[in-house]
Design a protein around this motif. Structure first.
Motif, PDB file in Angstrom:
ATOM      1  N   SER A  64       0.844  -1.184   0.000  1.00 25.71           N
ATOM      2  CA  SER A  64       0.000   0.000   0.000  1.00 25.71           C
ATOM      3  C   SER A  64       0.879   1.233   0.000  1.00 25.71           C
ATOM      4  O   SER A  64       1.677   1.439   0.888  1.00 25.71           O
ATOM      5  N   VAL A  65       0.742   2.033  -1.051  1.00 21.19           N
ATOM      6  CA  VAL A  65       1.527   3.257  -1.125  1.00 21.19           C
ATOM      7  C   VAL A  65       0.610   4.464  -1.002  1.00 21.19           C
ATOM      8  O   VAL A  65       0.991   5.580  -1.315  1.00 21.19           O
ATOM      9  N   GLU A  66      -0.625   4.222  -0.559  1.00 19.09           N
ATOM     10  CA  GLU A  66      -1.548   5.323  -0.318  1.00 19.09           C
ATOM     11  C   GLU A  66      -0.971   6.193   0.786  1.00 19.09           C
ATOM     12  O   GLU A  66      -0.617   5.707   1.857  1.00 19.09           O
ATOM     13  N   GLU A  67      -0.867   7.476   0.525  1.00 16.74           N
ATOM     14  CA  GLU A  67      -0.332   8.430   1.488  1.00 16.74           C
ATOM     15  C   GLU A  67       1.122   8.146   1.827  1.00 16.74           C
ATOM     16  O   GLU A  67       1.620   8.544   2.871  1.00 16.74           O
ATOM     17  N   GLN A  68       1.828   7.400   0.983  1.00 12.15           N
ATOM     18  CA  GLN A  68       3.217   7.073   1.260  1.00 12.15           C
ATOM     19  C   GLN A  68       4.100   7.543   0.123  1.00 12.15           C
ATOM     20  O   GLN A  68       3.716   7.473  -1.032  1.00 12.15           O
ATOM     21  N   GLY A  69       5.280   7.966   0.459  1.00 23.08           N
ATOM     22  CA  GLY A  69       6.302   8.260  -0.529  1.00 23.08           C
ATOM     23  C   GLY A  69       7.338   7.170  -0.474  1.00 23.08           C
ATOM     24  O   GLY A  69       7.259   6.263   0.342  1.00 23.08           O
ATOM     25  N   PRO A  70       8.357   7.221  -1.334  1.00 19.97           N
ATOM     26  CA  PRO A  70       9.388   6.197  -1.357  1.00 19.97           C
ATOM     27  C   PRO A  70      10.142   6.074  -0.042  1.00 19.97           C
ATOM     28  O   PRO A  70      10.753   5.055   0.223  1.00 19.97           O
ATOM     29  N   SER A  71      10.114   7.106   0.789  1.00 23.86           N
ATOM     30  CA  SER A  71      10.877   7.052   2.036  1.00 23.86           C
ATOM     31  C   SER A  71      10.165   6.253   3.114  1.00 23.86           C
ATOM     32  O   SER A  71      10.761   5.866   4.113  1.00 23.86           O
ATOM     33  N   LYS A  72       8.838   6.005   2.938  1.00 25.78           N
ATOM     34  CA  LYS A  72       8.086   5.289   3.951  1.00 25.78           C
ATOM     35  C   LYS A  72       8.449   3.814   3.938  1.00 25.78           C
ATOM     36  O   LYS A  72       8.828   3.252   2.930  1.00 25.78           O
ATOM     37  N   LYS A  73       8.292   3.167   5.088  1.00 26.12           N
ATOM     38  CA  LYS A  73       8.671   1.776   5.228  1.00 26.12           C
ATOM     39  C   LYS A  73       7.525   0.850   4.862  1.00 26.12           C
ATOM     40  O   LYS A  73       6.837   0.295   5.713  1.00 26.12           O
ATOM     41  N   ALA A  74       7.287   0.677   3.573  1.00 30.56           N
ATOM     42  CA  ALA A  74       6.293  -0.296   3.125  1.00 30.56           C
ATOM     43  C   ALA A  74       6.817  -1.689   3.430  1.00 30.56           C
ATOM     44  O   ALA A  74       8.014  -1.906   3.569  1.00 30.56           O
ATOM     45  N   LYS A  75       5.886  -2.663   3.544  1.00 27.66           N
ATOM     46  CA  LYS A  75       6.300  -4.003   3.937  1.00 27.66           C
ATOM     47  C   LYS A  75       5.656  -5.068   3.060  1.00 27.66           C
ATOM     48  O   LYS A  75       4.605  -4.872   2.482  1.00 27.66           O
ATOM     49  N   VAL A  76       6.317  -6.214   2.949  1.00 27.00           N
ATOM     50  CA  VAL A  76       5.753  -7.420   2.349  1.00 27.00           C
ATOM     51  C   VAL A  76       5.842  -8.499   3.398  1.00 27.00           C
ATOM     52  O   VAL A  76       6.923  -8.825   3.869  1.00 27.00           O
ATOM     53  N   GLU A  77       4.658  -9.056   3.770  1.00 25.78           N
ATOM     54  CA  GLU A  77       4.619 -10.105   4.776  1.00 25.78           C
ATOM     55  C   GLU A  77       5.383  -9.700   6.032  1.00 25.78           C
ATOM     56  O   GLU A  77       6.120 -10.492   6.615  1.00 25.78           O
ATOM     57  N   GLY A  78       5.261  -8.452   6.458  1.00 26.93           N
ATOM     58  CA  GLY A  78       5.880  -8.001   7.694  1.00 26.93           C
ATOM     59  C   GLY A  78       7.338  -7.628   7.564  1.00 26.93           C
ATOM     60  O   GLY A  78       7.963  -7.218   8.537  1.00 26.93           O
ATOM     61  N   THR A  79       7.920  -7.776   6.374  1.00 28.29           N
ATOM     62  CA  THR A  79       9.334  -7.454   6.163  1.00 28.29           C
ATOM     63  C   THR A  79       9.467  -6.091   5.486  1.00 28.29           C
ATOM     64  O   THR A  79       8.845  -5.864   4.458  1.00 28.29           O
ATOM     65  N   PRO A  80      10.253  -5.169   6.080  1.00 23.16           N
ATOM     66  CA  PRO A  80      10.426  -3.853   5.447  1.00 23.16           C
ATOM     67  C   PRO A  80      10.912  -3.990   4.010  1.00 23.16           C
ATOM     68  O   PRO A  80      11.781  -4.801   3.706  1.00 23.16           O
ATOM     69  N   LEU A  81      10.336  -3.221   3.130  1.00 25.16           N
ATOM     70  CA  LEU A  81      10.664  -3.299   1.708  1.00 25.16           C
ATOM     71  C   LEU A  81      11.867  -2.425   1.392  1.00 25.16           C
ATOM     72  O   LEU A  81      11.913  -1.267   1.794  1.00 25.16           O
ATOM     73  N   PRO A  82      12.865  -2.949   0.653  1.00 29.10           N
ATOM     74  CA  PRO A  82      14.033  -2.140   0.278  1.00 29.10           C
ATOM     75  C   PRO A  82      13.629  -0.928  -0.551  1.00 29.10           C
ATOM     76  O   PRO A  82      12.584  -0.914  -1.203  1.00 29.10           O
ATOM     77  N   LEU A  83      14.482   0.085  -0.541  1.00 28.13           N
ATOM     78  CA  LEU A  83      14.221   1.332  -1.240  1.00 28.13           C
ATOM     79  C   LEU A  83      13.917   1.102  -2.719  1.00 28.13           C
ATOM     80  O   LEU A  83      13.045   1.761  -3.304  1.00 28.13           O
ATOM     81  N   LYS A  84      14.633   0.184  -3.343  1.00 26.49           N
ATOM     82  CA  LYS A  84      14.426  -0.108  -4.767  1.00 26.49           C
ATOM     83  C   LYS A  84      12.962  -0.435  -5.056  1.00 26.49           C
ATOM     84  O   LYS A  84      12.368   0.088  -6.009  1.00 26.49           O
TER      85      LYS A  84
END
Length: 240
Positions: free
Chosen positions: A74-94
């Motif tokens: 979910s990138v709603e209200e998020q920019g690339p600097s936010k810590k998005a996750k997959v299955e509870g794991t922080p997503l790398p910047l790429k």
């Protein structure tokens, strides 16, 4: 400890056993069986988590759901600097950048868990300097039951030109190029016909893709095997 560190540096070993590696029957022990049991538990847990996530992105029983183990960032209200996750794991910047840029282009990008082959083999990226997405694109040739994989295709390029670069002495009129519409039931897939005059960016607008675009190359005689969604260009509506 020093020997362990040296070993890891030289061999690239991370100290963890490959849980999916084949083992002969005589090599198996109680510890092996216990490890395999825990591995299967982890798989079931991941599948259950994937089912819950598909519900969150609107893949309900009426639409048939996405019958693949995927997670939506979910990138709603998020920019690339936010810590998005997959299955509870922080997503790398790429991946955060790629997700954000795909969203800005009206493309819904779904990512599989980090350990899945499809995710590990995804070479798609957002190139900051050029402000372009370079997609991994997979062409599935139905008649030949083969695949042609392009690791980095610029979104500004005509996708059909990239296909033609891989072919020799082929009549373009003999082929139809389709992309699967998601979400849809696994036993009742629907496809969208791609416009050969579009750039990759234009072709993917409004689409949902898992990791990277997969384009199906189909002969006219086999077209009936691929139920298609017909798009009303003038009004933007879609019907089948």
């Amino acid at each position: 400890l020093k020997c362990c560190i040296v070993h890891k540096r030289k061999s690239g070993c991370n100290g963890k056993r490959d849980r999916s590696k084949f083992r002969r029957l005589e090599e198996m022990s109680d510890a092996t069986l216990q490890s395999d049991f825990h591995f299967l538990e982890d798989v079931l847990s991941t599948v259950d988590g994937g089912k819950r996530l598909t519900k969150q992105i609107g893949a309900n029983s009426r639409s048939g759901g996405i019958n693949s183990l995927v997670s939506e960032i979910s990138v709603e209200e998020q920019g690339p600097s936010k810590k998005a996750k997959v299955e509870g794991t922080p997503l790398p910047l790429k991946w955060r950048r790629l997700m954000q840029q795909a969203k800005e282009r009206q493309i819904t990008l779904l990512l599989m868990p980090p350990g899945m082959y499809r995710h590990k083999s995804n070479t798609s990226l957002y190139h900051v300097a050029s402000e372009l997405i370079f997609w991994k694109v997979e062409f599935v040739v139905h008649a030949q039951k083969s695949k042609i994989t392009l690791k980095k295709v610029s979104e500004d390029s005509l996708w059909i030109d990239e296909w033609m670069k891989q072919q020799k002495d082929v009549e373009l009129e003999s082929f139809h190029f389709l992309i699967k519409r998601l979400p849809c039931p696994a036993n009742k897939p629907l496809y969208v016909t791609l416009d050969k005059n579009m750039t990759l960016k234009q072709a993917l607008k409004g689409m949902t893709i898992i990791e990277y675009p997969v384009i199906y190359v189909v002969f006219t005689k086999d077209l009936d095997k691929f139920p298609r969604v017909i798009q009303e260009i003038d009004h933007g509506s879609t019907f089948k």
